[in-house]
Scaffold this motif. Structure first.
Motif, PDB file in Angstrom:
ATOM      1  N   ARG A 132     -16.244  24.178   4.908  1.00  0.00           N
ATOM      2  CA  ARG A 132     -16.764  23.620   6.165  1.00  0.00           C
ATOM      3  C   ARG A 132     -17.050  22.133   6.010  1.00  0.00           C
ATOM      4  O   ARG A 132     -16.761  21.331   6.915  1.00  0.00           O
ATOM      5  N   SER A 191     -17.936  21.412  12.082  1.00  0.00           N
ATOM      6  CA  SER A 191     -16.709  21.756  11.359  1.00  0.00           C
ATOM      7  C   SER A 191     -15.726  22.494  12.262  1.00  0.00           C
ATOM      8  O   SER A 191     -14.516  22.445  12.041  1.00  0.00           O
ATOM      9  N   ARG A 237     -13.782  20.269   6.202  1.00  0.00           N
ATOM     10  CA  ARG A 237     -13.277  20.163   7.573  1.00  0.00           C
ATOM     11  C   ARG A 237     -14.103  19.186   8.407  1.00  0.00           C
ATOM     12  O   ARG A 237     -13.563  18.492   9.286  1.00  0.00           O
ATOM     13  N   LEU A 238     -15.407  19.132   8.146  1.00  0.00           N
ATOM     14  CA  LEU A 238     -16.249  18.146   8.825  1.00  0.00           C
ATOM     15  C   LEU A 238     -15.759  16.739   8.522  1.00  0.00           C
ATOM     16  O   LEU A 238     -15.621  15.897   9.424  1.00  0.00           O
TER      17      LEU A 238
END
Length: 210
Positions: free
Chosen positions: A111, A33, A114-115
């Motif tokens: 996270r 991330s 965002r990954l």
């Protein structure tokens, strides 16, 4: 993390193996991330997990295998809110409920968001098959539901695909651009999510009400 992972390769059998697998995936989520797939390394993931690189490779044969396990689990979690949109429900309320579920996911799983965003920005090399397969099929199904609601006069005319895209954009933004939002608003904790909820509910209700 709240995501069920589908792990290729060696399957954990003992409690210690299960714990180490979870530790590796948690560490990998943090590393991916932050750095994306290309910027992340096995050494970084091993350090974050507190394991040696050979120990990590006992559970996952490659960086690709770790990333795929994360993405596979994430895709299912990401699709669930859209699956919950019911064709027999009240159209405006069903769409609003989807918006709010996506916003809550941005708050709970930044996270993971965002990954996913990093993967898409890089051209989705590891999940293009899922985007063109499972995700596309689900979006087409729900777009057909929205088109039926429009034809029945139950919501205002709109392009169902771009409606879904706009929901992704206006909710996942709060995870993917968290630093920018916090730099501008300086919120108290996650208080800005309540403001976002009120704004988005008003925006989509006004847009969709016939």
């Amino acid at each position: 993390m709240g995501i069920e992972m589908h792990m290729p390769g060696r399957q954990p059998r003992t409690r210690i193996q299960r714990k180490n697998t979870e530790t590796i995936l948690e560490a990998a989520l943090e590393v991916f991330s932050q750095h994306g797939f290309r910027g992340a390394t096995l050494d970084q993931i091993a350090r974050a997990a507190g394991l040696s690189k050979p120990n990590l490779l006992y559970y996952f044969p490659s960086k690709v295998a770790i990333h795929r396990a994360l993405i596979d689990g994430l895709m299912q979690t990401w699709l669930d809110p859209l699956r919950e949109m019911r064709a027999d429900g009240e159209p405006v309320e069903e769409i609003l409920a989807y918006v709010l579920r996506k916003l809550e996911m941005a708050r709970e799983y930044p996270r993971e968001s965002r990954l996913f965003a990093n993967e898409i920005v890089q051209g989705a090399p590891n999940i293009l098959d899922k985007i063109e397969g499972e995700l596309r099929s689900l979006v087409e199904t729900k777009a057909a539901v929205i088109e039926d609601w429009i034809a029945q006069g139950r919501i205002a005319p709109t392009n169902p695909y771009h409606l879904i895209f706009s929901i992704w954009a206006t909710t996942q933004h709060y995870a993917d651009f968290d630093a920018q939002i916090r730099g501008i608003l300086h919120p108290d904790g996650d208080s800005h999510f309540e403001d976002a909820r009120v704004f988005l509910e008003t925006l989509y209700r006004r847009m969709l009400t016939p």
